[in-house]
Design an enzyme around this catalytic site. Structure first.
Site, mmCIF file in Angstrom:
data_model
loop_
_atom_site.group_PDB
_atom_site.id
_atom_site.type_symbol
_atom_site.label_atom_id
_atom_site.label_comp_id
_atom_site.label_asym_id
_atom_site.label_seq_id
_atom_site.Cartn_x
_atom_site.Cartn_y
_atom_site.Cartn_z
ATOM 1 N N ASP B 29 0.852 -1.181 0.000
ATOM 2 C CA ASP B 29 0.000 0.000 0.000
ATOM 3 C C ASP B 29 0.894 1.239 0.000
ATOM 4 O O ASP B 29 1.444 1.626 1.037
ATOM 5 C CB ASP B 29 -0.897 -0.046 1.254
ATOM 6 C CG ASP B 29 -1.863 1.130 1.306
ATOM 7 O OD1 ASP B 29 -1.694 2.091 0.531
ATOM 8 O OD2 ASP B 29 -2.792 1.079 2.132
ATOM 9 N N GLU B 81 28.702 2.554 5.121
ATOM 10 C CA GLU B 81 28.492 1.121 5.309
ATOM 11 C C GLU B 81 28.454 0.444 3.946
ATOM 12 O O GLU B 81 28.122 -0.737 3.846
ATOM 13 C CB GLU B 81 27.219 0.852 6.108
ATOM 14 C CG GLU B 81 25.952 1.296 5.431
ATOM 15 C CD GLU B 81 24.770 0.507 5.953
ATOM 16 O OE1 GLU B 81 24.527 0.561 7.151
ATOM 17 O OE2 GLU B 81 24.115 -0.170 5.145
ATOM 18 N N CYS B 113 24.870 3.940 10.213
ATOM 19 C CA CYS B 113 24.602 5.285 9.676
ATOM 20 C C CYS B 113 25.367 6.398 10.382
ATOM 21 O O CYS B 113 25.202 7.563 10.050
ATOM 22 C CB CYS B 113 23.113 5.584 9.751
ATOM 23 S SG CYS B 113 22.114 4.423 8.810
ATOM 24 N N ARG B 202 10.300 -3.260 14.541
ATOM 25 C CA ARG B 202 9.915 -2.144 15.415
ATOM 26 C C ARG B 202 10.954 -1.846 16.496
ATOM 27 O O ARG B 202 10.960 -0.761 17.074
ATOM 28 C CB ARG B 202 8.560 -2.432 16.062
ATOM 29 C CG ARG B 202 7.422 -2.302 15.077
ATOM 30 C CD ARG B 202 6.076 -2.342 15.765
ATOM 31 N NE ARG B 202 5.028 -2.027 14.816
ATOM 32 C CZ ARG B 202 4.654 -0.792 14.519
ATOM 33 N NH1 ARG B 202 5.254 0.217 15.081
ATOM 34 N NH2 ARG B 202 3.694 -0.570 13.648
ATOM 35 N N THR B 204 13.846 -1.168 16.022
ATOM 36 C CA THR B 204 14.739 -0.092 15.548
ATOM 37 C C THR B 204 14.241 1.283 15.999
ATOM 38 O O THR B 204 14.964 2.262 15.876
ATOM 39 C CB THR B 204 14.838 -0.069 13.999
ATOM 40 O OG1 THR B 204 13.516 0.124 13.466
ATOM 41 C CG2 THR B 204 15.407 -1.362 13.450
ATOM 42 N N HIS B 237 19.610 12.421 12.389
ATOM 43 C CA HIS B 237 19.684 11.325 11.423
ATOM 44 C C HIS B 237 18.284 11.068 10.895
ATOM 45 O O HIS B 237 17.299 11.146 11.640
ATOM 46 C CB HIS B 237 20.268 10.062 12.068
ATOM 47 C CG HIS B 237 20.219 8.893 11.120
ATOM 48 N ND1 HIS B 237 20.800 8.955 9.883
ATOM 49 C CD2 HIS B 237 19.625 7.670 11.212
ATOM 50 C CE1 HIS B 237 20.573 7.811 9.246
ATOM 51 N NE2 HIS B 237 19.870 7.023 10.031
ATOM 52 N N LYS B 242 9.749 10.399 9.056
ATOM 53 C CA LYS B 242 8.980 10.429 10.291
ATOM 54 C C LYS B 242 9.842 10.506 11.562
ATOM 55 O O LYS B 242 9.550 11.286 12.471
ATOM 56 C CB LYS B 242 8.101 9.177 10.354
ATOM 57 C CG LYS B 242 7.088 9.202 11.464
ATOM 58 C CD LYS B 242 6.219 7.960 11.393
ATOM 59 C CE LYS B 242 5.053 8.061 12.355
ATOM 60 N NZ LYS B 242 4.160 6.905 12.225
ATOM 61 N N ARG B 246 9.603 13.386 14.477
ATOM 62 C CA ARG B 246 9.095 13.085 15.815
ATOM 63 C C ARG B 246 10.119 13.428 16.893
ATOM 64 O O ARG B 246 9.793 14.019 17.923
ATOM 65 C CB ARG B 246 8.709 11.596 15.901
ATOM 66 C CG ARG B 246 7.768 11.309 17.037
ATOM 67 C CD ARG B 246 7.524 9.827 17.200
ATOM 68 N NE ARG B 246 7.989 9.407 18.531
ATOM 69 C CZ ARG B 246 8.084 8.151 18.920
ATOM 70 N NH1 ARG B 246 7.760 7.181 18.091
ATOM 71 N NH2 ARG B 246 8.507 7.853 20.126
ATOM 72 N N ASN B 269 16.889 7.693 2.730
ATOM 73 C CA ASN B 269 17.875 7.524 3.799
ATOM 74 C C ASN B 269 19.257 7.320 3.184
ATOM 75 O O ASN B 269 19.517 6.275 2.592
ATOM 76 C CB ASN B 269 17.499 6.312 4.660
ATOM 77 C CG ASN B 269 18.502 6.043 5.774
ATOM 78 O OD1 ASN B 269 19.394 6.855 6.018
ATOM 79 N ND2 ASN B 269 18.344 4.918 6.437
ATOM 80 N N SER B 299 23.073 2.503 13.863
ATOM 81 C CA SER B 299 22.588 1.293 14.515
ATOM 82 C C SER B 299 23.743 0.527 15.133
ATOM 83 O O SER B 299 24.872 0.592 14.668
ATOM 84 C CB SER B 299 21.879 0.404 13.499
ATOM 85 O OG SER B 299 20.679 1.008 13.110
#
Lengths: 131, 352
Positions: B29, B81, B113, B202, B204, B237, B242, B246, B269, B299
């Site tokens: 979607d 990376e 990253c 999730r 992450t 970063h 989103k 946030r 990204n 990460s």
């Protein structure tokens, strides 16, 4: 395949566009040579090629040689640099049906190829159209 | 002794793919992904672009602004990376291409990253220590997302380079404070010989990105004795649109402070290049006296925080190279999924 040694010898030209300018008659050689074919002088000064120019002529490669198959179709052209020097190079980041003789281009640093799946990666110059 | 940025530059590839084009192939979607990730399209490298070529172009843009003799650069670090070689440095190609060799210390950095800001941190610190006159830190990536994975919608290509020096008259942005926040958090990884990275879904989010970015940002501001109101700009970063939006809002930043460096909605990204490219976009328009908060995230996991104070020099350097957002908006070439798959090496011509 070029092999690492031959690739390494061409680094000053491929990476930094270093050319030789005849100290007597001013003719520019890219790559540099030992004797000027115009005045036979053996004295040269180092110069750097202009990094913008225009397309003198070009062709589109659709049946590519080994190692370039994934890139086809792609354009190869003769570029007349702003300092008057003409060089042959790939023209990239372009829509092939919109390429035109006289179009302004600038040099960018790109990967020229890779020697199989485990050999060296070769880098150098290509040209891209400017707005 | 004040140390800071004396030249900066970014590089953005021209090719793009839209979220709809990827979603169409995998039956996803598109609207849900666009809303969930706050991302519309991403940059795509051509087969002749990689971390090395992007780094060279970004470094040349930084030098167009700094206008120094490249022979004076004593250190060059590339964080990525997606270094093209498993064994052989990217930095040696870049150092030769910009004419900054052979008296130079070169290394390739890796920390998911965060590798770009790591390189910046070390380059900056070497100048501060008086070890070298100038040092360059670069963050660049051409990362891959596995076909059909959520990462495929965002994994993009791009990079930014920063040249650091200590001469007050040359500095465009002084580094006032730095801070790093690091823990062992396995949210994203790629094992040796694996082509695509894996991630913990999730996981992450809260314990990884948000914990590190928010903790690092808060502590950096605490050390500097500053609050969000003291900054004109902030960049975080951006694994998608989103997360940084946030994080910025939770920290108390207004959209006007973070929108300029928020490139992800149309860039994607760029991994090690992400927060450095955002910083580059901010420096392109910042005014003397402005303060910038930068917080990276890698990460594994960690965040580097920087407080930059922009000086009068910035206005002289801004016009000397192509602006980051101008590159982002310059004649994008949109790809269908088949061409994208060929560009990213997911499919090959049978004769090769």
């Amino acid at each position: 395949m070029l092999g690492p040694a031959r690739y390494w010898r061409e680094v000053p030209q491929r990476y930094r566009y270093e050319a030789a300018k005849c100290a007597k008659c001013g003719k520019v050689f890219f790559p540099p040579r030992l004797v000027c074919n115009k005045c036979h002088s053996k004295e040269f000064t180092q110069t750097t090629l202009a990094q913008t120019g225009s397309i003198e002529t070009f062709t589109v490669i659709r049946v590519a040689p080994t190692g370039f198959g994934d890139e086809a179709p792609y354009a190869v052209g003769i570029i007349k640099l702003d300092d008057g020097v003409r060089i042959t190079a790939q023209i990239t980041d372009c829509e092939l049906d919109k390429l035109d003789i006289g179009q302004k281009v600038r040099l960018e640093f790109r990967r020229l190829g890779k020697e199989g799946e485990s050999g060296i990666l070769r880098y150098g110059y290509k040209f891209v159209p400017v707005a | 002794m004040d140390v800071g940025i004396v030249g900066w530059g970014a590089y953005v590839p021209r090719h793009r793919i839209k979220v709809e084009e990827i979603a169409k192939v995998w039956g996803s979607d598109a609207e849900a992904y666009k809303k969930g990730l706050m991302l519309r399209e991403k940059s795509v490298p051509t087969p002749d672009q990689d971390t090395i070529t992007i780094s060279v172009e970004a470094a040349r843009n930084a030098l167009r602004r700094a206008k120094i003799d490249p022979q004076k650069i004593g250190a060059l670090y590339i964080g990525s990376e997606s270094h093209p070689y498993a064994v052989k440095p990217s930095g040696t190609v870049v150092a030769e291409a910009i004419g900054a060799f052979p008296s130079i210390h070169v290394a390739d950095f890796e920390f998911a990253c965060k590798a770009g800001s790591e390189g910046m941190f070390v380059a900056l610190s070497l100048v501060k220590a008086g070890q070298v006159e100038y040092a360059m830190g670069i963050g660049a990536d051409t990362s891959q997302g596995a076909p059909g994975d959520a990462l495929e919608f965002s994994a993009a290509a791009g990079g930014a380079a920063f040249l650091f020096g200590g001469k007050p008259e040359e500095i465009a942005a002084v580094c006032e404070h730095t801070y790093s926040f690091t823990t062992d958090t396995p949210d994203f990884w790629r094992r040796e010989y694996q082509f695509y990275p894996r991630h913990a879904g999730r996981f992450t989010g809260e314990p990884a990105y948000f914990k590190h970015v928010l903790s690092c940002a808060k502590r950096t501001m605490e050390i500097a004795n500053l609050t969000p109101k003291d900054f004109q700009w902030a960049v975080f970063h951006q694994p998608n649109g989103k997360f940084p939006a946030r994080a910025a809002t939770e920290l108390g930043f207004q959209k006007s402070q973070w929108e300029q460096g928020w490139l992800a909605p149309t860039l994607g990204n760029t991994y090690s290049g992400a927060s450095p490219m955002g910083l580059s976009a901010i420096l392109d328009v910042a005014k003397p006296g402005d303060r910038i908060l930068m917080v990276s995230y890698g990460s594994g996991a960690g965040s580097d925080g920087f407080v930059w104070r922009v000086t009068d020099q910035v206005t002289k350097l801004q016009p000397l190279a192509r602006h980051t957002r101008a590159q982002l908006e310059d004649r994008p070439i949109y790809l269908d999924y088949g061409t994208y798959a060929k560009f990213r090496g997911k499919i090959h011509k049978v004769t090769e």
